[in-house]
Design a protein around this motif. Sequence first.
Motif, PDB file in Angstrom:
ATOM      1  N   LYS A 120      13.064   9.324  39.550  1.00 53.72           N
ATOM      2  CA  LYS A 120      12.563   8.098  38.934  1.00 53.72           C
ATOM      3  C   LYS A 120      13.186   6.906  39.668  1.00 53.72           C
ATOM      4  CE  LYS A 120      13.111   8.570  34.332  1.00 53.72           C
ATOM      5  NZ  LYS A 120      13.543   8.268  32.957  1.00 53.72           N
TER       6      LYS A 120
ATOM      7  N   THR B 272      24.877  13.721  28.997  1.00 52.45           N
ATOM      8  CA  THR B 272      25.740  14.770  28.431  1.00 52.45           C
ATOM      9  C   THR B 272      25.760  16.019  29.312  1.00 52.45           C
ATOM     10  OG1 THR B 272      23.881  15.691  27.210  1.00 52.45           O
ATOM     11  CG2 THR B 272      25.183  14.021  26.088  1.00 52.45           C
TER      12      THR B 272
ATOM     13  N   THR C 168      20.564  18.584  29.712  1.00 47.66           N
ATOM     14  CA  THR C 168      19.278  18.843  30.383  1.00 47.66           C
ATOM     15  C   THR C 168      19.485  19.672  31.650  1.00 47.66           C
ATOM     16  OG1 THR C 168      18.624  16.666  29.569  1.00 47.66           O
ATOM     17  CG2 THR C 168      17.095  17.767  31.065  1.00 47.66           C
TER      18      THR C 168
HETATM   19  C1  PRP Z   1      17.114  11.246  30.795  1.00 52.25           C
HETATM   20  C2  PRP Z   1      17.292  11.815  32.184  1.00 52.25           C
HETATM   21  C3  PRP Z   1      17.571  13.272  31.917  1.00 52.25           C
HETATM   22  C4  PRP Z   1      18.297  13.224  30.592  1.00 52.25           C
HETATM   23  C5  PRP Z   1      19.773  13.399  30.817  1.00 52.25           C
HETATM   24  O1  PRP Z   1      15.831  11.490  30.394  1.00 52.25           O
HETATM   25  O2  PRP Z   1      16.147  11.598  32.982  1.00 52.25           O
HETATM   26  O3  PRP Z   1      16.391  14.006  31.818  1.00 52.25           O
HETATM   27  O4  PRP Z   1      18.055  11.942  29.995  1.00 52.25           O
HETATM   28  O5  PRP Z   1      20.493  13.395  29.612  1.00 52.25           O
HETATM   29  P1  PRP Z   1      21.524  14.559  29.271  1.00 52.25           P
HETATM   30  O6  PRP Z   1      22.449  14.710  30.440  1.00 52.25           O
HETATM   31  O7  PRP Z   1      22.208  14.055  28.054  1.00 52.25           O
HETATM   32  O8  PRP Z   1      20.736  15.805  29.002  1.00 52.25           O
HETATM   33  P2  PRP Z   1      15.180  10.804  29.118  1.00 52.25           P
HETATM   34  O9  PRP Z   1      15.639  11.476  27.891  1.00 52.25           O
HETATM   35  O10 PRP Z   1      15.417   9.337  29.191  1.00 52.25           O
HETATM   36  O11 PRP Z   1      13.643  11.126  29.263  1.00 52.25           O
HETATM   37  P3  PRP Z   1      12.686  11.358  30.503  1.00 52.25           P
HETATM   38  O12 PRP Z   1      12.912  12.780  30.943  1.00 52.25           O
HETATM   39  O13 PRP Z   1      11.332  11.145  29.931  1.00 52.25           O
HETATM   40  O14 PRP Z   1      13.034  10.356  31.565  1.00 52.25           O
END
Ligand code: PRP
Length: 203
Positions: free
Chosen positions: A113, A156, A159
């Motif tokens: 992104k 965190t 993901t």
């Molecule tokens: C963000 C980022 C990761 C996630 C990381 O996505 O792009 O996918 O958060 O967070 P974590 O380390 O706590 O798991 P977001 O939730 O903003 O949504 P998106 O995937 O639609 O960009």
Amino acid sequence: MPKGKLFGLSTELLKKIGWTAEGLHEKSRKLIITNDEARLKFIITKTADVTAYVEYGAADVGIIGKDVIVESGVDVYELLDLGFGKCHLMMAVPKNKKRPRLEDYSHTRVATKFPRIAENFFAGRGMQMEYIKLNGSIELGPIVGLSESIVDIVETGTTLRENNLEEIVSIMDSTARLIANRVSYRLKFERINNLVTDLKTVL
Ligand code: PRP
């Protein structure tokens, strides 16, 4: 005001200095919420668009992550590090497809992104990459074979973990910032300066 993860934390902080309005909550679908008495107008936008509203003066001030500021390359004043929204931008790959060195990923596809920040980072290391701009769920890229790696935000780490990806290099740290339109900052100096002082006090 950015929708999404920063919204709740931003409204919570602003509330502490009396910057609030009736109806300013996560579930509202209203895009502009005003508090006439306090002479406040909150504009609610998608996270990535906050910088555009501030740069063009549609909003005098805004709250947005440092990552988005750098990616959008906007010409705004950055007035304050608000401390929340802590995360970092990194490169990750599937655990079972790790290559020995970073340079070994040269000429591969990276889903992100944040193509501007990613390109800056890789170009600085003499690496040419192919960038695939995605708007969300970036982690899917290498899993379905769209790309070799991702450059994305980690907060965190959940993901990454849940999708068997591993961070191989950190690119930049980020937190939420208070930004201001350059002209507004001069014309409304006192009010914006008071906002900064009040925020510093509660922070
Ligand atoms: C963000 C980022 C990761 C996630 C990381 O996505 O792009 O996918 O958060 O967070 P974590 O380390 O706590 O798991 P977001 O939730 O903003 O949504 P998106 O995937 O639609 O960009």
